[in-house]
Design an enzyme around this catalytic site. Structure first.
Site, short mmCIF file in Angstrom:
data_model
loop_
_atom_site.label_atom_id
_atom_site.label_comp_id
_atom_site.label_asym_id
_atom_site.label_seq_id
_atom_site.Cartn_x
_atom_site.Cartn_y
_atom_site.Cartn_z
N LYS A 137 0.94 -1.83 12.37
CA LYS A 137 1.60 -2.85 11.55
C LYS A 137 2.58 -3.64 12.42
CE LYS A 137 4.14 -2.97 7.12
NZ LYS A 137 4.64 -2.07 6.06
N SER A 212 2.70 -3.52 1.73
CA SER A 212 2.93 -4.49 2.77
C SER A 212 2.04 -4.29 3.99
CB SER A 212 4.40 -4.43 3.20
OG SER A 212 4.74 -3.17 3.76
N SER A 236 3.68 0.87 0.35
CA SER A 236 3.12 -0.08 1.31
C SER A 236 1.98 0.44 2.16
CB SER A 236 4.23 -0.61 2.23
OG SER A 236 5.14 -1.39 1.50
#
Length: 546
Positions: A137, A212, A236
């Protein structure tokens, strides 16, 4: 705006040009390949970029099997790295899932690992993740590259060194090759920002890829990665795992090093709902491989905040007692979620080694309100975030406006924080009692009341944020897809009031949602992450019989 800071639109154009330049000409596909198509899952096989061997390498194995193949020298690290770099490039062109691209660095590292192979294999010192390509990420630091988290004010500020987790992965033998997209603020269920744009769901580009960690979700779904690392503060990791049909683990806080992770929503020094680092993968055993490799290393040497819980290679419990929560008492599962969950329970009910105990989750509505309270302690207008956006004249993205965090009532008194802490301590005792009174090993429940939803419509972190609030580990397991029989039904089936009805009516029937993944969530007790994975492996072996 300071004179040296460019407008976000200029920064965005520069970053996108940089991305395109980092994709070799031979790895590019025509925009016509996916034009007017909502499902692009088959394009990696048909676009002509991958060789037959590269298709096999990226399609046929999970991370655990790939490491075994690499250690057995079935393929070189360079072969595997090039294959995943190429497939990641394809995935990005189809879904806009990447941020930083460093394929050249990855291939160079792969060559170095290949050169070291003979000596290390002779010495029996091959590392646990030897040669495995791992995606990250964007919020993790990788030396030499931005950690912009999709915000203009952090563009053109390359990291001086790896974040602790990235450094650990390298020391464990992994090959880092790209970072993935996420939402502005890292607080929404739709991975969209003003610098890199929106990540699309490869099964249906009209629906969210989740957030996310949505860039990881899309990349893994298209097999541009088989092991990705994300963060989870309210769901997330688990939300994009559901949206993309993946396995995703939210570990207990600070089991995995979290230092050096950028969080643009929360002011420095905040310690309310804590973010945690965990894997997303194409198999459950890969989640275990990730956590075992991390916990067996000296995590304390990388991150001063880490909790050193050892991996013990414990055996699974012989007869599992599973608490079954059909809903959270606040939001009603939609038809495909209800049908998939019932099918899962039916499969488990027929197994002699599983005992199911029906449970109700207590006080969930209050706990959800307190999650919002913790996340908005600095004020609903979030001065910290808004000051960062103002530096490059960025507007707030639609999904961030929709979730309501920026309009939440201001609570700035010390007593507000103390009250929240008292109620969370009471909740911890309540859920400990739930486990003890029912003598359960894990809880089984949906990961959300719905599947992936239309863009900018994932407005609630229901079913996931409760476990962040309590800091319980949780894992998502895919169990199927929306079927033709999952017809939309009457709003009268939404049993918990107007907010429930609003969420329930997002599901309009199988025509718009056909083929979207359905999943279950398995929840364990705090710091019992290994036991959770063992229990989840037993359940997965029954649910997903190969």
């Amino acid at each position: 705006m300071p004179s040296e800071m460019k407008n976000y639109q200029t920064l965005s154009a520069d970053k996108k040009a940089q991305q395109w330049a980092n994709i070799p000409q031979g790895w590019r596909i025509s925009p016509e390949t996916s034009r007017n198509r909502t499902n692009v899952m088959d394009i990696p096989f048909t676009c002509g970029v991958l060789t037959e061997a590269e298709v096999r390498i990226t399609s046929d194995y999970d991370a655990t099997a790939l490491v075994e193949m690499l250690k057995a020298r079935v393929w070189s690290v360079e072969q595997v790295t090039v294959a995943f770099c190429k497939r990641a490039a394809i995935a990005h062109q189809l879904t806009n899932c990447l941020t930083e691209i460093f394929f050249d660095d990855a291939i160079e590292r792969a060559k170095q690992l290949d050169q070291q192979y003979d000596q290390k294999s002779r010495d029996n010192t091959l590392l646990p993740l030897f040669g495995l390509p791992v995606s990250l990420k964007d919020s993790f630091q990788v030396a030499g590259y931005d950690t912009s988290t999709g915000m203009g004010c952090y563009v053109n500020e390359p990291a001086e060194h790896h974040s602790p987790l990235a450094a650990m992965l390298v020391d464990l033998g992994a090959v880092l090759y790209c970072k993935t997209n996420l939402p502005q603020s890292i607080m929404t269920g739709d991975s969209d920002n003003n610098i890199f744009g929106r990540t699309l769901n490869p099964r249906n580009k009209l629906l969210t890829a989740g957030g996310s960690t949505g860039g990881e979700g899309a990349l893994l779904a298209l097999r541009g990665s088989v092991m990705g690392v994300g963060t989870d503060v309210a769901g997330s990791i688990r939300v994009p795992s559901l949206c993309n049909g993946l396995y995703g683990l939210r570990p207990s806080v600070n089991l995995v090093p979290h230092g050096g992770v950028r969080d643009p929503f929360t002011p420095p020094g905040s310690a309310g709902i804590r973010s945690t680092v965990g894997p997303m993968a194409t198999s459950l055993r890969d989640c275990a491989l990730f956590l075992k490799s991390i916990l067996q290393a000296e995590t304390w040497a990388y991150d001063s905040t880490v909790v050193s819980v050892p991996w013990t290679d414990a055996k699974p419990v012989r007869k599992l007692r599973v608490g079954v929560a059909e809903n959270d008492g606040v939001f009603t599962p939609t038809p495909p979620i209800r049908r998939a969950f019932k099918h899962t329970v039916d499969l488990l009910q027929g197994n002699a080694d599983i005992q199911l105990i029906s449970i109700d989750l207590p006080n969930v509505k209050q706990h959800y309100q307190d999650v919002i309270g913790f996340l908005t302690l600095s004020g609903g207008d979030n001065k910290f975030l808004m000051e960062q956006l103002a530096r490059t004249e960025e507007p707030v993205i639609p999904s961030l406006q929709a979730i309501g965090l920026l309009s939440a009532p201001r609570k700035t008194q010390l007593q507000d924080l103390l009250d929240l802490n008292v109620r969370r301590a009471e909740a911890a005792q309540l859920y400990l009692k739930l486990f003890h009174d029912n003598n359960i090993d894990v809880i089984l429940m949906p990961p959300a009341p719905h599947t992936a939803v239309p863009l900018d419509r994932w407005a609630k972190a229901a079913y996931t944020c409760l476990w962040n609030y309590l800091d319980y580990p949780a894992v998502v397991i895919p169990v199927g897809q929306v079927q033709d029989t999952d017809v939309a039904d009457s709003l009268s089936n939404a049993k918990f009031g107007p907010d429930d009805e609003e969420l329930y009516k997002l599901y309009t029937g199988p025509e718009e949602y056909k083929g979207m993944p359905t999943c279950v969530q398995v929840v364990g007790y705090k710091h019992k992450d290994e036991a959770l994975l063992n229990a989840a492996a037993v359940l997965d072996s029954i649910i997903n019989v190969s």
